[in-house]
Design an enzyme around this catalytic site. Structure first.
Site, mmCIF file in Angstrom:
data_model
loop_
_atom_site.group_PDB
_atom_site.id
_atom_site.type_symbol
_atom_site.label_atom_id
_atom_site.label_comp_id
_atom_site.label_asym_id
_atom_site.label_seq_id
_atom_site.Cartn_x
_atom_site.Cartn_y
_atom_site.Cartn_z
ATOM 1 C CE LYS A 41 -12.939 -7.072 -2.400
ATOM 2 N NZ LYS A 41 -13.397 -5.670 -2.213
ATOM 3 N N GLY A 42 -7.434 -9.098 -5.957
ATOM 4 C CA GLY A 42 -6.597 -8.750 -7.106
ATOM 5 C C GLY A 42 -6.243 -9.895 -8.018
ATOM 6 C CG ASP A 101 4.797 -2.984 -4.049
ATOM 7 O OD1 ASP A 101 5.554 -2.497 -4.887
ATOM 8 O OD2 ASP A 101 4.258 -2.312 -3.141
ATOM 9 C CE LYS A 129 4.114 -1.699 -8.351
ATOM 10 N NZ LYS A 129 3.630 -0.652 -7.443
ATOM 11 C CG PHE A 150 -0.465 2.637 -7.436
ATOM 12 C CD1 PHE A 150 -0.114 1.913 -6.301
ATOM 13 C CD2 PHE A 150 -1.792 2.656 -7.839
ATOM 14 C CE1 PHE A 150 -1.079 1.216 -5.581
ATOM 15 C CE2 PHE A 150 -2.762 1.964 -7.126
ATOM 16 C CZ PHE A 150 -2.407 1.243 -5.982
ATOM 17 N NE ARG A 163 -10.752 -4.771 -6.492
ATOM 18 C CZ ARG A 163 -9.678 -4.943 -5.713
ATOM 19 N NH1 ARG A 163 -8.605 -5.528 -6.209
ATOM 20 N NH2 ARG A 163 -9.665 -4.539 -4.467
HETATM 21 P P1 IMP Z 1 3.512 -6.353 -0.959
HETATM 22 O O1 IMP Z 1 3.291 -7.053 0.316
HETATM 23 O O2 IMP Z 1 4.146 -4.999 -0.776
HETATM 24 O O3 IMP Z 1 4.258 -7.160 -1.995
HETATM 25 O O4 IMP Z 1 2.085 -5.956 -1.453
HETATM 26 C C1 IMP Z 1 1.391 -6.620 -2.388
HETATM 27 C C2 IMP Z 1 -0.012 -6.063 -2.466
HETATM 28 O O5 IMP Z 1 -0.033 -4.629 -2.494
HETATM 29 C C3 IMP Z 1 -0.636 -6.507 -3.759
HETATM 30 O O6 IMP Z 1 -1.255 -7.763 -3.628
HETATM 31 C C4 IMP Z 1 -1.603 -5.385 -4.049
HETATM 32 O O7 IMP Z 1 -2.812 -5.609 -3.392
HETATM 33 C C5 IMP Z 1 -0.932 -4.153 -3.466
HETATM 34 N N1 IMP Z 1 -0.196 -3.389 -4.500
HETATM 35 C C6 IMP Z 1 1.139 -3.255 -4.607
HETATM 36 N N2 IMP Z 1 1.479 -2.505 -5.673
HETATM 37 C C7 IMP Z 1 0.324 -2.175 -6.276
HETATM 38 C C8 IMP Z 1 0.006 -1.405 -7.451
HETATM 39 O O8 IMP Z 1 0.865 -0.877 -8.191
HETATM 40 N N3 IMP Z 1 -1.306 -1.278 -7.756
HETATM 41 C C9 IMP Z 1 -2.295 -1.837 -6.997
HETATM 42 N N4 IMP Z 1 -2.059 -2.560 -5.900
HETATM 43 C C10 IMP Z 1 -0.754 -2.737 -5.533
HETATM 44 MG MG MG Z 2 -2.954 -8.770 -4.004
#
Ligand code: IMP
Ligand code: MG
Length: 174
Positions: A41-42, A101, A129, A150, A163
């Site tokens: 949803k993000g 992330d 990040k 976060f 959100r």
């Molecule tokens: P990755 O696979 O670790 O890159 O994760 C990405 C997903 O983790 C993002 O699409 C978010 O849903 C969640 N996520 C990572 N960091 C944050 C944050 O700081 N706030 C909220 N959701 C996060």
């Molecule tokens: Mg996401």
């Protein structure tokens, strides 16, 4: 647990940056149509704001994935919860995400979408990040590089909350 949200990027800063990315995409895709793929949803808030600022024809599709693992830590194994409605074959696709992330979700997803033979495939993320990266993922358009905190707002949640904040905030736990 009680938490507070401290502003990291104001609504004005985010809007201005989205405008700049929209201008860049409009230039890069001149004479073509872009197919935006939103990761729910993000990515939804960012995608809508971005789409409004792109001046070439735009089509949209949505998918929802869940990574096995806890909310704050992804495992890299991605399950498709809702797949795209349309094929990607021959389309100029831009995947629109809220945040990269560790990179696990996106590297998996991009490989999977590449197999569907789009004419081109790029990645656009509102936030990045870089300090947290575990898996290499090429990002074509980045809104902001942010520190290892976060964050919530503009589609990003903590436990499904925040959100709807029109800015990006850091969650501080008390
Ligand atoms: P990755 O696979 O670790 O890159 O994760 C990405 C997903 O983790 C993002 O699409 C978010 O849903 C969640 N996520 C990572 N960091 C944050 C944050 O700081 N706030 C909220 N959701 C996060
Ligand atoms: Mg996401």
């Amino acid at each position: 647990m009680a938490e507070r949200v401290k502003v990291l990027l104001t609504e004005e800063e985010v809007d201005a940056r989205i405008q700049a990315i929209g201008d860049q995409i409009s230039r890069d895709y001149e004479g073509r149509q872009v197919h935006l793929v939103c990761v729910l949803k993000g990515g939804s808030f960012f995608m809508c704001e971005l789409a409004k600022r792109i001046r070439v024809p735009v089509s949209l599709d949505f998918m929802s994935v869940s990574s096995y693992g806890s909310e704050t830590k992804s495992s890299g194994v991605v399950k498709i919860v809702k797949d795209l409605d349309e094929t990607l074959a021959g389309k100029d696709v831009i995947v629109v995400e809220d945040i990269v992330d560790s990179g696990r979700t996106l590297s998996y997803l991009m490989e999977m979408l590449k197999d569907r033979k789009p004419a081109s495939l790029r990645l656009c993320t509102l936030l990045d990040k870089p300090e947290r990266r575990v898996v290499d993922v090429h990002v074509d358009y980045t809104g902001f590089e942010i520190p290892d905190e976060f964050v919530v707002g503009y589609g990003l949640d903590y436990d499904q909350k925040y959100r709807n904040l029109p800015y990006i905030g850091i969650v501080e736990f008390e």
